[in-house]
Design a protein around this motif. Structure first.
Motif, PDB file in Angstrom:
ATOM      1  N   SER A  53       0.806  -1.223   0.000  1.00 22.03           N
ATOM      2  CA  SER A  53       0.000   0.000   0.000  1.00 22.03           C
ATOM      3  C   SER A  53       0.840   1.275   0.000  1.00 22.03           C
ATOM      4  O   SER A  53       0.342   2.352  -0.273  1.00 22.03           O
ATOM      5  CB  SER A  53      -0.938   0.018   1.209  1.00 22.03           C
ATOM      6  OG  SER A  53      -0.201  -0.024   2.405  1.00 22.03           O
ATOM      7  N   LYS A 106       3.416   7.583  -1.615  1.00 19.07           N
ATOM      8  CA  LYS A 106       3.613   7.608  -0.157  1.00 19.07           C
ATOM      9  C   LYS A 106       5.034   7.185   0.223  1.00 19.07           C
ATOM     10  O   LYS A 106       5.614   7.733   1.158  1.00 19.07           O
ATOM     11  CB  LYS A 106       2.588   6.689   0.521  1.00 19.07           C
ATOM     12  CG  LYS A 106       1.169   7.222   0.461  1.00 19.07           C
ATOM     13  CD  LYS A 106       0.214   6.406   1.299  1.00 19.07           C
ATOM     14  CE  LYS A 106      -0.091   5.070   0.691  1.00 19.07           C
ATOM     15  NZ  LYS A 106      -1.112   4.320   1.433  1.00 19.07           N
ATOM     16  N   ASP A 109       0.990   3.960   6.528  1.00 13.92           N
ATOM     17  CA  ASP A 109      -0.356   4.507   6.340  1.00 13.92           C
ATOM     18  C   ASP A 109      -1.283   3.993   7.440  1.00 13.92           C
ATOM     19  O   ASP A 109      -2.407   4.438   7.575  1.00 13.92           O
ATOM     20  CB  ASP A 109      -0.913   4.179   4.952  1.00 13.92           C
ATOM     21  CG  ASP A 109      -0.878   2.694   4.632  1.00 13.92           C
ATOM     22  OD1 ASP A 109      -0.654   1.885   5.555  1.00 13.92           O
ATOM     23  OD2 ASP A 109      -1.069   2.328   3.450  1.00 13.92           O
ATOM     24  N   ARG A 147       1.604   9.072  10.091  1.00  7.83           N
ATOM     25  CA  ARG A 147       0.678   8.458   9.126  1.00  7.83           C
ATOM     26  C   ARG A 147       0.776   9.207   7.801  1.00  7.83           C
ATOM     27  O   ARG A 147       0.486  10.397   7.728  1.00  7.83           O
ATOM     28  CB  ARG A 147      -0.764   8.518   9.661  1.00  7.83           C
ATOM     29  CG  ARG A 147      -1.770   7.798   8.770  1.00  7.83           C
ATOM     30  CD  ARG A 147      -3.138   7.763   9.416  1.00  7.83           C
ATOM     31  NE  ARG A 147      -3.834   9.031   9.325  1.00  7.83           N
ATOM     32  CZ  ARG A 147      -4.677   9.358   8.332  1.00  7.83           C
ATOM     33  NH1 ARG A 147      -4.902   8.514   7.340  1.00  7.83           N
ATOM     34  NH2 ARG A 147      -5.287  10.529   8.338  1.00  7.83           N
ATOM     35  N   TYR A 177      -0.544   9.474   4.010  1.00 12.96           N
ATOM     36  CA  TYR A 177      -1.710   9.030   3.248  1.00 12.96           C
ATOM     37  C   TYR A 177      -2.002   9.947   2.069  1.00 12.96           C
ATOM     38  O   TYR A 177      -1.510  11.069   1.991  1.00 12.96           O
ATOM     39  CB  TYR A 177      -2.933   8.952   4.170  1.00 12.96           C
ATOM     40  CG  TYR A 177      -3.447  10.299   4.649  1.00 12.96           C
ATOM     41  CD1 TYR A 177      -4.589  10.872   4.102  1.00 12.96           C
ATOM     42  CD2 TYR A 177      -2.774  11.003   5.657  1.00 12.96           C
ATOM     43  CE1 TYR A 177      -5.044  12.104   4.542  1.00 12.96           C
ATOM     44  CE2 TYR A 177      -3.233  12.226   6.102  1.00 12.96           C
ATOM     45  CZ  TYR A 177      -4.372  12.780   5.539  1.00 12.96           C
ATOM     46  OH  TYR A 177      -4.818  14.005   5.958  1.00 12.96           O
ATOM     47  N   GLU A 220      -7.444   8.065  -0.977  1.00 15.14           N
ATOM     48  CA  GLU A 220      -7.665   6.780  -0.300  1.00 15.14           C
ATOM     49  C   GLU A 220      -8.862   6.834   0.635  1.00 15.14           C
ATOM     50  O   GLU A 220      -9.389   5.808   1.036  1.00 15.14           O
ATOM     51  CB  GLU A 220      -6.437   6.417   0.562  1.00 15.14           C
ATOM     52  CG  GLU A 220      -5.217   6.056  -0.216  1.00 15.14           C
ATOM     53  CD  GLU A 220      -4.043   5.859   0.723  1.00 15.14           C
ATOM     54  OE1 GLU A 220      -3.589   4.720   0.829  1.00 15.14           O
ATOM     55  OE2 GLU A 220      -3.601   6.829   1.351  1.00 15.14           O
ATOM     56  N   GLU A 221      -9.245   8.041   0.997  1.00 15.16           N
ATOM     57  CA  GLU A 221     -10.283   8.190   2.021  1.00 15.16           C
ATOM     58  C   GLU A 221     -11.674   7.806   1.530  1.00 15.16           C
ATOM     59  O   GLU A 221     -12.513   7.377   2.311  1.00 15.16           O
ATOM     60  CB  GLU A 221     -10.286   9.635   2.547  1.00 15.16           C
ATOM     61  CG  GLU A 221      -8.964   9.996   3.219  1.00 15.16           C
ATOM     62  CD  GLU A 221      -8.877  11.464   3.600  1.00 15.16           C
ATOM     63  OE1 GLU A 221      -8.911  11.744   4.800  1.00 15.16           O
ATOM     64  OE2 GLU A 221      -8.773  12.324   2.703  1.00 15.16           O
ATOM     65  N   TYR A 253     -12.171   2.808   6.329  1.00 17.63           N
ATOM     66  CA  TYR A 253     -10.972   3.647   6.334  1.00 17.63           C
ATOM     67  C   TYR A 253     -10.907   4.482   7.613  1.00 17.63           C
ATOM     68  O   TYR A 253      -9.870   4.544   8.277  1.00 17.63           O
ATOM     69  CB  TYR A 253     -10.967   4.561   5.096  1.00 17.63           C
ATOM     70  CG  TYR A 253      -9.700   5.368   4.948  1.00 17.63           C
ATOM     71  CD1 TYR A 253      -8.578   4.836   4.309  1.00 17.63           C
ATOM     72  CD2 TYR A 253      -9.597   6.655   5.486  1.00 17.63           C
ATOM     73  CE1 TYR A 253      -7.404   5.564   4.194  1.00 17.63           C
ATOM     74  CE2 TYR A 253      -8.433   7.386   5.372  1.00 17.63           C
ATOM     75  CZ  TYR A 253      -7.335   6.836   4.726  1.00 17.63           C
ATOM     76  OH  TYR A 253      -6.173   7.558   4.625  1.00 17.63           O
ATOM     77  N   VAL A 298      -8.068   4.671  10.790  1.00 18.15           N
ATOM     78  CA  VAL A 298      -7.421   5.929  11.205  1.00 18.15           C
ATOM     79  C   VAL A 298      -7.697   6.197  12.682  1.00 18.15           C
ATOM     80  O   VAL A 298      -6.803   6.571  13.439  1.00 18.15           O
ATOM     81  CB  VAL A 298      -7.913   7.115  10.333  1.00 18.15           C
ATOM     82  CG1 VAL A 298      -7.365   8.445  10.863  1.00 18.15           C
ATOM     83  CG2 VAL A 298      -7.484   6.920   8.882  1.00 18.15           C
ATOM     84  N   ASP A 338      -0.087  13.429  11.183  1.00 22.64           N
ATOM     85  CA  ASP A 338      -0.751  13.074   9.920  1.00 22.64           C
ATOM     86  C   ASP A 338      -0.092  13.834   8.788  1.00 22.64           C
ATOM     87  O   ASP A 338      -0.025  15.069   8.829  1.00 22.64           O
ATOM     88  CB  ASP A 338      -2.238  13.447   9.968  1.00 22.64           C
ATOM     89  CG  ASP A 338      -3.059  12.448  10.767  1.00 22.64           C
ATOM     90  OD1 ASP A 338      -2.672  11.268  10.796  1.00 22.64           O
ATOM     91  OD2 ASP A 338      -4.077  12.840  11.357  1.00 22.64           O
ATOM     92  N   ARG A 380      -0.357  14.275   4.725  1.00 19.24           N
ATOM     93  CA  ARG A 380      -0.958  13.962   3.421  1.00 19.24           C
ATOM     94  C   ARG A 380       0.085  14.229   2.345  1.00 19.24           C
ATOM     95  O   ARG A 380       0.824  15.216   2.450  1.00 19.24           O
ATOM     96  CB  ARG A 380      -2.196  14.846   3.208  1.00 19.24           C
ATOM     97  CG  ARG A 380      -3.283  14.176   2.394  1.00 19.24           C
ATOM     98  CD  ARG A 380      -4.560  14.973   2.446  1.00 19.24           C
ATOM     99  NE  ARG A 380      -4.481  16.116   1.527  1.00 19.24           N
ATOM    100  CZ  ARG A 380      -5.442  17.029   1.406  1.00 19.24           C
ATOM    101  NH1 ARG A 380      -6.513  16.940   2.171  1.00 19.24           N
ATOM    102  NH2 ARG A 380      -5.311  18.019   0.571  1.00 19.24           N
TER     103      ARG A 380
END
Length: 288
Positions: A88, A98, A183, A206, A208, A212-213, A249, A253, A269, A271
Motif C-alpha cells: 500500500s 507515499k 499509512d 501516518r 496518506y 484513499e479516504e 478507512y 485511522v 498526519d 498527506r
C-alpha cells in the motif's frame, strides 16, 4: 535501477533533506529530544543544598565526611526509523507516492539526529522484518539508509505492525526515539505498541493520499488489493459500497490515533500533497 541513477536519487534527497534539517529541524529536534537519561559522572564533597539522596555512603564512610554522587545528562541518543514498505506504500495520485514522502521524512529526521551526534537505525517491515540496520552515527550511514529506502524490494506486500513493534522491543534494549512511518491501514498492534512505548519515545507518522479516504463513483471497477494482490469487481456506483469503504478507512485511522494516544505515543498526519515540513515542525514545537 542502475547504480548511477540510484546515486543521483540519493544525492538529490540528501541535498533537499539536509538543507531542511540544517536550517529548520536541527535546533527543534535538539530541544524536543534532549538526552533524558542521567548517567553517573563523579563524586565530590557534600555542599549545603545538595540532595541528601545522592550521598555516596561508601565514600562518605571511607573519608569520614559526606560525599555526593554527581550525575550528568546522557546527551547521546538513538533514533530508530521504522518504515512500512508493504504494497500500500506505492499508492499515490498526487506528485508523490507515499513511499517517496516517507523516504524524504526519514532522511530529514536522520540528518537532524546526525547534527545532534546521535545514532540512527532502520527497520523496514511488511508482515515480517524485511531489513534491519543497527544504529550507527555519521553521514555515510544516513546515505546507506536513504539508499535502502529508495531501492529495497520487499519480499511481502502485506503489513503487520505488531510484528515490527515486537522486533523493536527485542533489539533495542536502551531507550530510543522511534518514528514509525506507515499509512496504518492495519490492526491488532495495540498490545505490542504499549509494551514498546513503555520503554521508547514513539511517534507514528501516518502518510496518506486524500484519494484513499473515499471511493469515487466510477461504476463497475476491477480493483487490486495492493497487499494481497487479489482482483475483485467493485460496484462503485453503489452508495452502500462507498459508505462501507469510508467507514472502514475511518475505523483504521481512529484505531491508529486511539492506540497511539493511549500508549503515550505521539501522532502526526502527513498527506502526500501537503507540506510535511510544517507538520513536523508543529509537532516538535508542541512537544519542545
Amino acid at each position: 535501477m542502475d547504480t548511477k541513477e540510484l546515486l543521483k536519487k540519493v544525492r538529490k534527497i540528501e541535498i533537499k533533506t539536509r538543507r531542511l534539517s540544517d536550517h529548520i529541524f536541527g535546533g527543534e529536534y535538539h530541544s524536543t529530544f534532549k538526552g533524558r537519561g542521567m548517567t553517573f559522572s563523579e563524586v565530590r564533597q557534600y555542599q549545603f543544598g545538595d540532595d541528601v539522596r545522592n550521598i555516596d555512603w561508601n565514600v562518605t564512610a571511607r573519608y569520614n565526611e559526606p560525599f555526593v554522587k554527581v550525575f550528568e545528562e546522557e546527551r547521546e541518543l538513538t533514533m530508530m526509523l521504522m518504515v512500512d514498505i508493504s504494497g500500500s506504500k506505492l499508492f499515490g495520485t498526487s506528485e508523490q507516492f507515499k513511499n517517496e514522502v516517507a523516504t524524504e521524512i526519514a532522511a530529514t529526521l536522520a540528518f537532524s539526529a546526525t547534527q545532534n551526534n546521535d545514532k540512527i537505525g532502520l527497520i523496514l517491515f511488511s508482515d515480517t522484518i524485511e531489513l534491519y540496520i543497527p544504529p550507527k552515527k555519521g553521514r555515510y550511514h544516513v546515505l546507506r539508509i536513504i539508499r535502502e529506502l529508495i531501492e529495497f524490494e520487499p519480499q511481502s506486500k502485506r503489513t503487520d505492525i505488531s510484528e515490527a513493534f515486537k522486533f523493536l522491543s527485542n533489539v533495542m534494549k536502551k531507550k530510543a526515539i522511534v518514528f514509525v512511518l506507515s499509512d496504518f491501514i492495519a490492526e491488532d498492534y495495540k498490545q505490542t505498541l504499549k509494551i514498546a512505548a513503555n520503554k521508547h519515545d514513539i511517534t507514528g507518522i501516518r502518510i496518506y493520499d486524500k484519494h484513499e479516504e473515499t471511493i469515487p463513483n466510477l461504476g463497475m471497477v476491477q480493483m487490486e488489493d495492493e497487499e494481497s494482490g487479489e482482483l475483485v469487481l467493485v460496484n462503485t456506483s453503489s452508495k452502500k459500497t462507498r459508505n462501507n469503504y469510508s467507514a472502514y478507512y475511518r475505523e483504521k485511522v481512529n484505531y491508529f490515533k486511539d492506540v497511539f494516544t493511549k500508549s503515550g505515543a505521539g501522532t502526526i498526519d502527513c498527506r502526500v500533497d501537503e507540506s510535511y515540513v510544517k507538520k513536523l515542525l508543529g509537532y516538535f514545537k508542541r512537544r519542545g
